[in-house]
Design a protein around this motif. Sequence first.
Motif, PDB file in Angstrom:
ATOM      1  N   MET A   1      54.806  17.755 -13.458  1.00 47.84           N
ATOM      2  CA  MET A   1      54.020  16.579 -13.718  1.00 47.84           C
ATOM      3  C   MET A   1      52.621  16.671 -13.091  1.00 47.84           C
ATOM      4  N   ILE A   2      52.549  17.031 -11.831  1.00 48.28           N
ATOM      5  CA  ILE A   2      51.240  17.125 -11.162  1.00 48.28           C
ATOM      6  C   ILE A   2      50.630  18.479 -11.494  1.00 48.28           C
ATOM      7  N   LEU A   3      49.380  18.462 -11.908  1.00 53.35           N
ATOM      8  CA  LEU A   3      48.685  19.695 -12.273  1.00 53.35           C
ATOM      9  C   LEU A   3      47.915  20.307 -11.118  1.00 53.35           C
ATOM     10  N   ARG A   4      47.238  19.473 -10.321  1.00 47.32           N
ATOM     11  CA  ARG A   4      46.468  19.963  -9.185  1.00 47.32           C
ATOM     12  C   ARG A   4      46.015  18.767  -8.364  1.00 47.32           C
ATOM     13  N   LEU A   5      45.567  19.022  -7.182  1.00 48.09           N
ATOM     14  CA  LEU A   5      44.977  17.991  -6.334  1.00 48.09           C
ATOM     15  C   LEU A   5      43.521  17.849  -6.720  1.00 48.09           C
ATOM     16  N   ASP A   6      43.087  16.639  -7.062  1.00 50.26           N
ATOM     17  CA  ASP A   6      41.701  16.414  -7.464  1.00 50.26           C
ATOM     18  C   ASP A   6      40.792  16.260  -6.251  1.00 50.26           C
ATOM     19  N   HIS A   7      41.181  15.438  -5.279  1.00 50.62           N
ATOM     20  CA  HIS A   7      40.358  15.215  -4.093  1.00 50.62           C
ATOM     21  C   HIS A   7      41.194  14.607  -2.985  1.00 50.62           C
ATOM     22  N   VAL A   8      40.646  14.614  -1.803  1.00 45.86           N
ATOM     23  CA  VAL A   8      41.211  13.921  -0.647  1.00 45.86           C
ATOM     24  C   VAL A   8      40.206  12.855  -0.264  1.00 45.86           C
ATOM     25  N   GLN A   9      40.692  11.663   0.040  1.00 45.96           N
ATOM     26  CA  GLN A   9      39.792  10.609   0.499  1.00 45.96           C
ATOM     27  C   GLN A   9      40.030  10.343   1.973  1.00 45.96           C
ATOM     28  N   LEU A  10      38.936  10.273   2.711  1.00 46.05           N
ATOM     29  CA  LEU A  10      38.956   9.891   4.117  1.00 46.05           C
ATOM     30  C   LEU A  10      38.111   8.635   4.269  1.00 46.05           C
ATOM     31  N   ALA A  11      38.489   7.790   5.184  1.00 42.60           N
ATOM     32  CA  ALA A  11      37.723   6.572   5.443  1.00 42.60           C
ATOM     33  C   ALA A  11      36.639   6.845   6.471  1.00 42.60           C
ATOM     34  N   ILE A  12      35.540   6.126   6.306  1.00 41.39           N
ATOM     35  CA  ILE A  12      34.449   6.157   7.289  1.00 41.39           C
ATOM     36  C   ILE A  12      34.008   4.719   7.534  1.00 41.39           C
ATOM     37  N   PRO A  13      33.425   4.439   8.689  1.00 40.26           N
ATOM     38  CA  PRO A  13      32.953   3.074   8.943  1.00 40.26           C
ATOM     39  C   PRO A  13      31.655   2.791   8.180  1.00 40.26           C
ATOM     40  N   PRO A  14      31.343   1.532   7.976  1.00 42.43           N
ATOM     41  CA  PRO A  14      30.072   1.189   7.321  1.00 42.43           C
ATOM     42  C   PRO A  14      28.892   1.818   8.067  1.00 42.43           C
ATOM     43  N   GLY A  15      27.951   2.373   7.313  1.00 45.31           N
ATOM     44  CA  GLY A  15      26.741   2.930   7.899  1.00 45.31           C
ATOM     45  C   GLY A  15      26.863   4.356   8.402  1.00 45.31           C
ATOM     46  N   GLY A  50      33.492  24.668  -3.518  1.00 47.70           N
ATOM     47  CA  GLY A  50      34.480  25.420  -4.292  1.00 47.70           C
ATOM     48  C   GLY A  50      35.418  24.448  -4.985  1.00 47.70           C
ATOM     49  N   ASP A  51      36.727  24.649  -4.812  1.00 44.17           N
ATOM     50  CA  ASP A  51      37.727  23.763  -5.410  1.00 44.17           C
ATOM     51  C   ASP A  51      38.073  22.571  -4.520  1.00 44.17           C
ATOM     52  N   ALA A  52      37.506  22.506  -3.330  1.00 42.15           N
ATOM     53  CA  ALA A  52      37.813  21.427  -2.392  1.00 42.15           C
ATOM     54  C   ALA A  52      36.877  20.240  -2.612  1.00 42.15           C
ATOM     55  N   ALA A  53      37.452  19.068  -2.816  1.00 40.94           N
ATOM     56  CA  ALA A  53      36.660  17.848  -2.984  1.00 40.94           C
ATOM     57  C   ALA A  53      37.124  16.809  -1.977  1.00 40.94           C
ATOM     58  N   VAL A  54      36.165  16.186  -1.319  1.00 35.66           N
ATOM     59  CA  VAL A  54      36.434  15.145  -0.331  1.00 35.66           C
ATOM     60  C   VAL A  54      35.612  13.925  -0.705  1.00 35.66           C
ATOM     61  N   HIS A  55      36.263  12.788  -0.739  1.00 30.74           N
ATOM     62  CA  HIS A  55      35.571  11.515  -0.938  1.00 30.74           C
ATOM     63  C   HIS A  55      35.622  10.771   0.386  1.00 30.74           C
ATOM     64  N   PRO A  64      39.990   5.948  12.469  1.00 32.26           N
ATOM     65  CA  PRO A  64      40.012   7.357  12.060  1.00 32.26           C
ATOM     66  C   PRO A  64      41.428   7.882  11.871  1.00 32.26           C
ATOM     67  N   ALA A  65      41.563   8.836  10.954  1.00 36.67           N
ATOM     68  CA  ALA A  65      42.838   9.526  10.753  1.00 36.67           C
ATOM     69  C   ALA A  65      42.942  10.617  11.812  1.00 36.67           C
ATOM     70  N   ARG A  66      43.778  10.399  12.798  1.00 37.41           N
ATOM     71  CA  ARG A  66      43.892  11.350  13.900  1.00 37.41           C
ATOM     72  C   ARG A  66      45.048  12.339  13.724  1.00 37.41           C
ATOM     73  N   LYS A  67      45.972  12.056  12.815  1.00 39.30           N
ATOM     74  CA  LYS A  67      47.079  12.971  12.529  1.00 39.30           C
ATOM     75  C   LYS A  67      46.973  13.484  11.089  1.00 39.30           C
ATOM     76  N   ALA A  68      46.902  12.565  10.123  1.00 40.31           N
ATOM     77  CA  ALA A  68      46.739  12.977   8.725  1.00 40.31           C
ATOM     78  C   ALA A  68      45.409  13.695   8.591  1.00 40.31           C
ATOM     79  N   HIS A  69      45.374  14.744   7.745  1.00 48.47           N
ATOM     80  CA  HIS A  69      44.148  15.537   7.649  1.00 48.47           C
ATOM     81  C   HIS A  69      44.170  16.424   6.414  1.00 48.47           C
ATOM     82  N   PRO A  70      42.986  16.758   5.896  1.00 49.02           N
ATOM     83  CA  PRO A  70      42.908  17.824   4.901  1.00 49.02           C
ATOM     84  C   PRO A  70      42.843  19.169   5.620  1.00 49.02           C
ATOM     85  N   GLY A  71      43.334  20.203   4.952  1.00 46.53           N
ATOM     86  CA  GLY A  71      43.245  21.559   5.482  1.00 46.53           C
ATOM     87  C   GLY A  71      42.381  22.401   4.559  1.00 46.53           C
ATOM     88  N   PHE A  72      41.352  23.021   5.113  1.00 47.21           N
ATOM     89  CA  PHE A  72      40.409  23.821   4.334  1.00 47.21           C
ATOM     90  C   PHE A  72      40.577  25.296   4.677  1.00 47.21           C
TER      91      PHE A  72
END
Length: 124
Positions: A1-15, A50-55, A64-72
């Motif tokens: 069903m899943i073809l590929r990972l499109d992007h990873v989203q991380l939160a940032i504070p305003p500004g 490359g193929d890595a996309a981050v939003h 901040p995400a201190r445990k969850a993370h993308p791996g590059f």
Amino acid sequence: MILRLDHVQLAIPPGAEDACRRFYVDLLGMEEVEKPASLAARGGLWLRAGDAAVHLGVEADFRPARKAHPGFVVADPDALAAALAQAGHEPSWDDALPGIRRFYVADPCGNRLEFLSSGITPPA
């Protein structure tokens, strides 16, 4: 069903966009991708390398995400770690996976990122 990972989203504070541009674009060499007009008013950044996309999405009640993370996967973890350390982002090395050189570092907002010499997921 899943073809590929499109992007990873991380939160940032305003500004935090300018600090994130300096880190992700200037230091890591990612390219900023123009957000669609319908989403641009929300703030944040879209980035690609490359193929890595981050939003990076603005979150008013940011934590901040201190445990969850993308791996590059990177060509030279040691060189990147040295550049990050020189820029004030101290890497934390982890040797728990035999044969894989890897470290963690926090982005300017405190989100955890992993950089490694090769993928740890076996190819299909």
